[in-house]
Design a protein around this motif. Structure first.
Motif, PDB file in Angstrom:
ATOM      1  N   PHE A 163       0.682  -1.351   0.171  1.00 51.81           N
ATOM      2  CA  PHE A 163      -0.014  -0.107   0.002  1.00 51.81           C
ATOM      3  C   PHE A 163       1.110   1.405   0.023  1.00 51.81           C
ATOM      4  CE2 PHE A 163      -3.744  -2.942   1.222  1.00 51.81           C
ATOM      5  CZ  PHE A 163      -4.366  -1.922   0.102  1.00 51.81           C
ATOM      6  N   ALA A 164       1.655   1.066   0.485  1.00 52.14           N
ATOM      7  CA  ALA A 164       2.899   1.967   0.052  1.00 52.14           C
ATOM      8  C   ALA A 164       3.145   3.106  -0.824  1.00 52.14           C
ATOM      9  CB  ALA A 164       4.408   2.425   0.482  1.00 52.14           C
ATOM     10  N   PRO A 165       3.013   2.529  -2.158  1.00 57.77           N
ATOM     11  CA  PRO A 165       2.980   3.274  -3.763  1.00 57.77           C
ATOM     12  C   PRO A 165       1.733   4.344  -3.513  1.00 57.77           C
ATOM     13  CG  PRO A 165       3.931   0.717  -3.709  1.00 57.77           C
ATOM     14  CD  PRO A 165       3.648   0.968  -2.164  1.00 57.77           C
ATOM     15  N   ALA A 166       0.651   3.473  -3.471  1.00 59.20           N
ATOM     16  CA  ALA A 166      -0.595   3.560  -3.302  1.00 59.20           C
ATOM     17  C   ALA A 166      -1.142   4.949  -3.252  1.00 59.20           C
ATOM     18  CB  ALA A 166      -1.749   2.168  -2.461  1.00 59.20           C
ATOM     19  N   VAL A 167       0.056   5.171  -1.877  1.00 61.68           N
ATOM     20  CA  VAL A 167      -0.160   5.894  -0.631  1.00 61.68           C
ATOM     21  C   VAL A 167       0.429   7.691  -1.928  1.00 61.68           C
ATOM     22  CG1 VAL A 167       0.276   7.436   0.688  1.00 61.68           C
ATOM     23  CG2 VAL A 167      -0.852   5.250   1.711  1.00 61.68           C
ATOM     24  N   LEU A 168       1.397   7.305  -2.051  1.00 59.98           N
ATOM     25  CA  LEU A 168       2.166   8.138  -2.855  1.00 59.98           C
ATOM     26  C   LEU A 168       1.894   8.726  -4.080  1.00 59.98           C
ATOM     27  CD1 LEU A 168       6.024   6.388  -2.783  1.00 59.98           C
ATOM     28  CD2 LEU A 168       4.727   8.190  -1.759  1.00 59.98           C
ATOM     29  N   VAL A 169       0.819   7.776  -4.800  1.00 60.71           N
ATOM     30  CA  VAL A 169       0.103   7.524  -6.044  1.00 60.71           C
ATOM     31  C   VAL A 169      -1.219   8.984  -5.232  1.00 60.71           C
ATOM     32  CG1 VAL A 169      -1.234   7.324  -7.640  1.00 60.71           C
ATOM     33  CG2 VAL A 169       0.808   6.309  -7.114  1.00 60.71           C
ATOM     34  N   LEU A 224      -6.071   1.605   5.280  1.00 58.18           N
ATOM     35  CA  LEU A 224      -6.793   0.487   4.234  1.00 58.18           C
ATOM     36  C   LEU A 224      -5.645  -0.243   4.633  1.00 58.18           C
ATOM     37  CD1 LEU A 224      -7.190   1.977   0.979  1.00 58.18           C
ATOM     38  CD2 LEU A 224      -9.034   1.538   2.643  1.00 58.18           C
ATOM     39  N   PRO A 225      -4.901  -0.877   4.899  1.00 55.53           N
ATOM     40  CA  PRO A 225      -3.843  -2.005   5.192  1.00 55.53           C
ATOM     41  C   PRO A 225      -4.625  -2.224   6.927  1.00 55.53           C
ATOM     42  CG  PRO A 225      -1.975  -0.627   4.884  1.00 55.53           C
ATOM     43  CD  PRO A 225      -3.563   0.531   4.783  1.00 55.53           C
ATOM     44  N   PHE A 226      -5.094  -1.400   8.066  1.00 58.37           N
ATOM     45  CA  PHE A 226      -4.829  -2.164   8.918  1.00 58.37           C
ATOM     46  C   PHE A 226      -6.619  -2.581   8.816  1.00 58.37           C
ATOM     47  CE2 PHE A 226      -7.932  -0.719  12.580  1.00 58.37           C
ATOM     48  CZ  PHE A 226      -7.297  -1.251  13.918  1.00 58.37           C
ATOM     49  N   LEU A 227      -8.000  -2.187   7.899  1.00 56.76           N
ATOM     50  CA  LEU A 227      -8.998  -2.522   7.941  1.00 56.76           C
ATOM     51  C   LEU A 227      -8.876  -3.314   7.542  1.00 56.76           C
ATOM     52  CD1 LEU A 227     -10.836   0.509   6.258  1.00 56.76           C
ATOM     53  CD2 LEU A 227     -10.686   0.001   8.594  1.00 56.76           C
ATOM     54  N   VAL A 264       3.800  -0.346   8.226  1.00 57.90           N
ATOM     55  CA  VAL A 264       4.817  -0.700   7.767  1.00 57.90           C
ATOM     56  C   VAL A 264       4.825   0.632   6.614  1.00 57.90           C
ATOM     57  CG1 VAL A 264       5.443  -2.590   5.995  1.00 57.90           C
ATOM     58  CG2 VAL A 264       5.008  -2.773   8.550  1.00 57.90           C
ATOM     59  N   THR A 265       2.789   0.590   6.382  1.00 52.72           N
ATOM     60  CA  THR A 265       2.810   1.754   4.769  1.00 52.72           C
ATOM     61  C   THR A 265       3.332   2.779   5.101  1.00 52.72           C
ATOM     62  OG1 THR A 265       0.171   0.507   4.660  1.00 52.72           O
ATOM     63  CG2 THR A 265       1.188   2.615   3.738  1.00 52.72           C
ATOM     64  N   HIS A 266       3.575   3.180   6.537  1.00 52.39           N
ATOM     65  CA  HIS A 266       3.088   5.250   7.034  1.00 52.39           C
ATOM     66  C   HIS A 266       4.836   5.016   6.810  1.00 52.39           C
ATOM     67  CE1 HIS A 266       1.297   8.234   9.442  1.00 52.39           C
ATOM     68  NE2 HIS A 266       2.029   8.279   8.468  1.00 52.39           N
ATOM     69  N   VAL A 267       5.568   4.163   7.274  1.00 52.53           N
ATOM     70  CA  VAL A 267       6.854   3.841   7.294  1.00 52.53           C
ATOM     71  C   VAL A 267       7.710   4.321   5.992  1.00 52.53           C
ATOM     72  CG1 VAL A 267       9.123   3.787   8.850  1.00 52.53           C
ATOM     73  CG2 VAL A 267       7.247   3.603   9.520  1.00 52.53           C
ATOM     74  N   LEU A 272      10.117   7.043   1.741  1.00 60.86           N
ATOM     75  CA  LEU A 272      10.824   6.758   0.545  1.00 60.86           C
ATOM     76  C   LEU A 272      10.578   8.568  -0.213  1.00 60.86           C
ATOM     77  CD1 LEU A 272       8.271   3.967  -0.925  1.00 60.86           C
ATOM     78  CD2 LEU A 272      10.867   4.139  -1.413  1.00 60.86           C
ATOM     79  N   LEU A 273       9.734   9.114   0.689  1.00 61.22           N
ATOM     80  CA  LEU A 273       9.300  10.645   0.509  1.00 61.22           C
ATOM     81  C   LEU A 273      10.916  11.675   1.154  1.00 61.22           C
ATOM     82  CD1 LEU A 273       5.971  11.987   1.568  1.00 61.22           C
ATOM     83  CD2 LEU A 273       6.933  11.780  -0.808  1.00 61.22           C
TER      84      LEU A 273
END
Length: 243
Positions: free
Chosen positions: A93-99, A211-214, A224-227, A232-233
């Motif tokens: 989900f990390a790339p999805a947050v970036l997009v 979303l990963p928590f849901l 993990v997604t947030h970190v 990456l940023l």
């Protein structure tokens, strides 16, 4: 013969053995609020790295203290043993947050509503050990950010589903949207009280971060997604800054 592994449920919900009372949820929310206030004020009052670390640790510790007072030993339900599935879903989900955040940010930029991210200037002034210490401090801070989003989400879910008798899907959607809005609002002072950037860009990013928590019901997955997203940023900022 094997049996299908039981799916995790949302912790502290009405009808479960670990359900929190209204007083319990008030303690949890007080811990989240005090943690946020500590992050916003302690660093300014205590200069240098000591103040920064103290504010970050209070930001994480105070919501945990509120949860411990409210749930007793059941506080650990917020932290189920992580699995490989939790990790790969978090990474996916990390790339999805970036997009998602980039799309909204582009709209905000085109509308001329942007405010500079103060982290950009901060990273530009850090080198070597100082940079490593700052990046390390983001680990407890980002876990704290997950707690001050997901604990209110769970409280709202308990309110909507348990007290207001909303359907489970409707309750989850309402709690998901409101908790993301609150998370964005907490960034208003960071972005010069610019609602388009704080609530718009950050709020949309938060929707995807949750979303990963849901999916997994694990705070480790969304962490993990947030970190991954933030590192990456940071890497991009440093790379473009060097260029």
């Amino acid at each position: 013969m094997t049996t299908k592994k039981q799916r995790r449920g949302y912790p502290f919900q009405p009808g479960s053995d670990q359900a929190l009372s209204g007083r319990g949820w008030a303690l949890v929310m007080a811990g989240c609020l005090s943690g946020f206030l500590a992050l916003a004020t302690v660093g300014a009052g205590v200069p240098g790295a000591a103040g920064h670390w103290l504010s970050v640790l209070l930001f994480l510790g105070l919501p945990l203290a509120g949860l411990r007072l409210a749930a007793g030993r059941g506080w650990s339900l917020m932290f189920p043993p992580p699995t490989g599935r939790d990790v790969w879903i978090g990474l996916a989900f990390a790339p999805a947050v970036l997009v998602a955040s980039a799309i909204v940010a582009l709209i905000v930029v085109r509308a001329g509503l942007t405010t500079a991210n103060p982290v950009v200037g901060l990273l530009a002034g850090l080198k070597g050990w100082d940079l490593a210490v700052f990046v390390a401090s983001t680990l407890p801070q980002l876990l704290g950010e997950e707690l001050i989003t997901l604990l209110p989400f769970l409280g709202l879910l308990a309110l909507f589903h348990g007290r207001f008798r909303m359907g489970p899907k409707s309750a989850v959607i309402c709690a998901w949207l409101i908790s993301a809005l609150l998370f964005g609002a907490l960034h208003l002072s960071t972005y010069g009280w610019n609602p388009a950037q704080a609530v718009g860009v950050i709020g949309v990013a938060r929707l995807v971060l949750t979303l990963p928590f849901l999916i997994t019901r694990s705070v480790w997955s969304s962490t993990v997604t947030h970190v991954t997203h933030d590192w990456l940023l940071f890497g991009s900022m440093l790379l473009f800054g060097a260029a």
